[in-house]
Scaffold this motif. Structure first.
Motif, PDB file in Angstrom:
ATOM      1  N   ASP A 224     -29.090 102.921 -34.225  1.00 35.48           N
ATOM      2  CA  ASP A 224     -27.886 102.121 -34.452  1.00 35.48           C
ATOM      3  C   ASP A 224     -27.292 102.499 -35.808  1.00 35.48           C
TER       4      ASP A 224
ATOM      5  N   ASN B 222     -24.300 101.325 -37.020  1.00 38.40           N
ATOM      6  CA  ASN B 222     -23.263 100.368 -37.407  1.00 38.40           C
ATOM      7  C   ASN B 222     -23.276 100.136 -38.922  1.00 38.40           C
TER       8      ASN B 222
ATOM      9  N   LYS C  79     -22.412  97.725 -40.573  1.00 42.55           N
ATOM     10  CA  LYS C  79     -22.780  96.349 -40.910  1.00 42.55           C
ATOM     11  C   LYS C  79     -24.215  96.240 -41.434  1.00 42.55           C
ATOM     12  N   TRP C  80     -25.132  97.035 -40.905  1.00 44.33           N
ATOM     13  CA  TRP C  80     -26.541  96.938 -41.322  1.00 44.33           C
ATOM     14  C   TRP C  80     -27.115  98.260 -41.804  1.00 44.33           C
TER      15      TRP C  80
ATOM     16  N   PRO D 266     -28.642  91.505 -34.589  1.00 46.60           N
ATOM     17  CA  PRO D 266     -29.150  90.332 -33.880  1.00 46.60           C
ATOM     18  C   PRO D 266     -30.446  90.575 -33.096  1.00 46.60           C
ATOM     19  N   THR D 267     -30.614  91.785 -32.564  1.00 47.00           N
ATOM     20  CA  THR D 267     -31.808  92.049 -31.761  1.00 47.00           C
ATOM     21  C   THR D 267     -33.068  92.248 -32.620  1.00 47.00           C
TER      22      THR D 267
ATOM     23  N   LEU E  80     -31.876  86.153 -25.853  1.00 42.54           N
ATOM     24  CA  LEU E  80     -31.781  85.872 -27.295  1.00 42.54           C
ATOM     25  C   LEU E  80     -30.653  84.901 -27.559  1.00 42.54           C
ATOM     26  N   GLU E  81     -30.897  83.977 -28.464  1.00 46.66           N
ATOM     27  CA  GLU E  81     -29.831  83.119 -28.978  1.00 46.66           C
ATOM     28  C   GLU E  81     -29.816  83.337 -30.486  1.00 46.66           C
ATOM     29  N   CYS E  82     -28.659  83.744 -31.005  1.00 46.47           N
ATOM     30  CA  CYS E  82     -28.581  84.105 -32.421  1.00 46.47           C
ATOM     31  C   CYS E  82     -27.713  83.076 -33.135  1.00 46.47           C
TER      32      CYS E  82
ATOM     33  N   GLY F 112     -27.576  95.409 -27.022  1.00 47.44           N
ATOM     34  CA  GLY F 112     -27.122  94.713 -28.230  1.00 47.44           C
ATOM     35  C   GLY F 112     -26.261  95.620 -29.092  1.00 47.44           C
ATOM     36  N   GLN F 113     -26.691  96.886 -29.226  1.00 48.01           N
ATOM     37  CA  GLN F 113     -25.908  97.833 -30.031  1.00 48.01           C
ATOM     38  C   GLN F 113     -24.528  98.082 -29.408  1.00 48.01           C
TER      39      GLN F 113
ATOM     40  N   THR G  38     -22.451  95.026 -30.378  1.00 47.84           N
ATOM     41  CA  THR G  38     -22.063  94.911 -31.794  1.00 47.84           C
ATOM     42  C   THR G  38     -21.148  96.065 -32.211  1.00 47.84           C
ATOM     43  N   ASP G  39     -21.304  97.245 -31.587  1.00 50.67           N
ATOM     44  CA  ASP G  39     -20.361  98.343 -31.847  1.00 50.67           C
ATOM     45  C   ASP G  39     -18.953  97.933 -31.405  1.00 50.67           C
TER      46      ASP G  39
ATOM     47  N   GLY H   1     -17.150  95.015 -33.608  1.00 50.33           N
ATOM     48  CA  GLY H   1     -16.672  95.347 -34.945  1.00 50.33           C
ATOM     49  C   GLY H   1     -17.241  94.411 -35.998  1.00 50.33           C
ATOM     50  N   GLU H   2     -16.735  94.566 -37.203  1.00 45.82           N
ATOM     51  CA  GLU H   2     -17.295  93.865 -38.352  1.00 45.82           C
ATOM     52  C   GLU H   2     -17.206  92.349 -38.214  1.00 45.82           C
ATOM     53  N   LYS H   3     -16.103  91.857 -37.638  1.00 47.89           N
ATOM     54  CA  LYS H   3     -15.870  90.410 -37.635  1.00 47.89           C
ATOM     55  C   LYS H   3     -16.312  89.684 -36.366  1.00 47.89           C
ATOM     56  N   GLY H   4     -16.727  90.416 -35.367  1.00 48.60           N
ATOM     57  CA  GLY H   4     -17.218  89.774 -34.149  1.00 48.60           C
ATOM     58  C   GLY H   4     -18.695  89.445 -34.290  1.00 48.60           C
ATOM     59  N   GLU H   5     -19.161  88.485 -33.498  1.00 49.72           N
ATOM     60  CA  GLU H   5     -20.584  88.128 -33.575  1.00 49.72           C
ATOM     61  C   GLU H   5     -21.195  87.989 -32.197  1.00 49.72           C
ATOM     62  N   LEU H   6     -22.404  88.500 -32.087  1.00 49.81           N
ATOM     63  CA  LEU H   6     -23.174  88.340 -30.854  1.00 49.81           C
ATOM     64  C   LEU H   6     -23.932  87.015 -30.946  1.00 49.81           C
ATOM     65  N   LYS H   7     -23.675  86.125 -30.001  1.00 44.65           N
ATOM     66  CA  LYS H   7     -24.331  84.807 -30.024  1.00 44.65           C
ATOM     67  C   LYS H   7     -25.512  84.726 -29.063  1.00 44.65           C
ATOM     68  N   LYS H   8     -25.325  85.295 -27.885  1.00 46.08           N
ATOM     69  CA  LYS H   8     -26.394  85.256 -26.876  1.00 46.08           C
ATOM     70  C   LYS H   8     -26.440  86.564 -26.119  1.00 46.08           C
ATOM     71  N   LEU H   9     -27.628  86.960 -25.776  1.00 48.46           N
ATOM     72  CA  LEU H   9     -27.802  88.151 -24.957  1.00 48.46           C
ATOM     73  C   LEU H   9     -28.971  87.887 -24.019  1.00 48.46           C
TER      74      LEU H   9
END
Lengths: 142, 143
Positions: free
Chosen positions: A40, A42, A44-45, A53-54, A84-86, B68-69, B72-73, B76-84
């Motif tokens: 990954d 990205n 961001k990290w 998140p994962t 998953l719940e983040c 997940g990747q 999140t790709d 973008g920077e301002k979006g968020e993953l809440k559940k998967l």
């Protein structure tokens, strides 16, 4: 009927009971190793200061599986599902406390002998006692 | 840096930008170390065969992390993953392409946040779904 899985009765008696909480101080290299493992890139990290998140998958899994295999005589385990719940990102420097629990267990006769379908959950809180993530996974032990 | 995706630009039926991975046996070992999953079906071919598999297989959790990747790709920077969530239905083997895909199924506002729901899945080179599930994400509103 094939032979019962040794230790399965003990595990059954623990369904719904939280295991001893364990602390995981999050280090930058743990996060970096995780994103390298996924491949990954990205931004961001990329610097390892905030985890994707994962990343919660890396918290406590090893100990959980070790404890499980010490209890029940599975030759192997196969992952069947992940949820998953983040709630907030895990950051380098956080100290995450994870509580694992087996929330469901049923047995079935399969081609490879006795199989157990297990659901386990982990709840992760940070050093401020804030909920950061929950992870529920389904695994087949056989 | 690509343009930030915003809620107003996403519609039901839109695809999530696919992510193609080609995990090697080495990557499975790196992943095993990163998460502490030393189940031998992911690195020991003989053991994997003794457990009814045709060879070492990609860890389900790694497929989950790939999904997940992809998300999140896309976010973008301002979006968020809440559940998967995902169920692992078939095997992925190292050396084979593994394509992550997704499609928007729902969008709604709740508690001041802009939610998008997607179905997500992973395909093997034959186009068979080896994992599938759902995701909930948030995005900035957009201008």
């Amino acid at each position: 009927m094939s032979e019962a899985l040794a230790g399965i009765e003990k595990l059954k008696s623990m369904v719904g009971v939280g295991w001893e909480p364990r602390e995981y101080p999050i280090e930058r290299e743990m996060v970096r190793r995780f994103i390298r493992a996924v491949g990954d890139t990205n931004p961001k990290w990329r610097d390892g200061m905030i985890a994707p998140p994962t990343f919660v998958l890396a918290i406590g899994f090893e100990q959980f599986v070790d404890d499980l295999l010490a209890m029940v005589s599975f030759k192997s385990v196969l992952m069947a599902g992940t949820e998953l719940e983040c709630y907030q990102p895990i950051k380098t420097g956080d100290v995450i406390t994870a509580v694992f629990e087996v929330s469901g267990l049923r047995e079935r006769e399969g081609e490879m002998g006795r199989m157990a379908f297990l659901t386990f959950e982990s709840t992760c809180k940070n050093q401020k006692h804030e909920l950061v993530a929950r992870c529920r996974q389904m695994v087949i032990g056989y | 840096m690509t343009k930030q995706l915003s809620y107003k630009d996403v519609n039901v039926g839109d695809g999530v930008t696919p992510l193609v991975k080609e995990p090697t046996t080495r990557q499975l070992v790196v992943w095993a170390g990163a998460v502490g999953d030393y189940t031998p079906i992911h690195y020991d071919k003989d053991f994997a065969r003794s457990r009814g598999l045709s060879g070492v297989i990609v860890q389900g959790q790694l497929v989950g992390a790939f999904l997940g990747q992809m998300l999140t790709d896309w976010l973008g920077e301002k979006g968020e993953l809440k559940k998967l969530s995902c169920s692992y239905k078939g095997m992925n083997y190292p050396g084979e392409a593994l394509t992550c895909k997704g499609e928007v199924t729902k969008k709604y506002d709740k508690d001041g946040e802009h939610f998008i729901e997607c179905k997500i899945w992973a395909e093997n080179p034959k186009g068979e779904k080896t994992a599938s599930g759902r995701a909930v994400v948030t995005l900035p509103a957009g201008g």
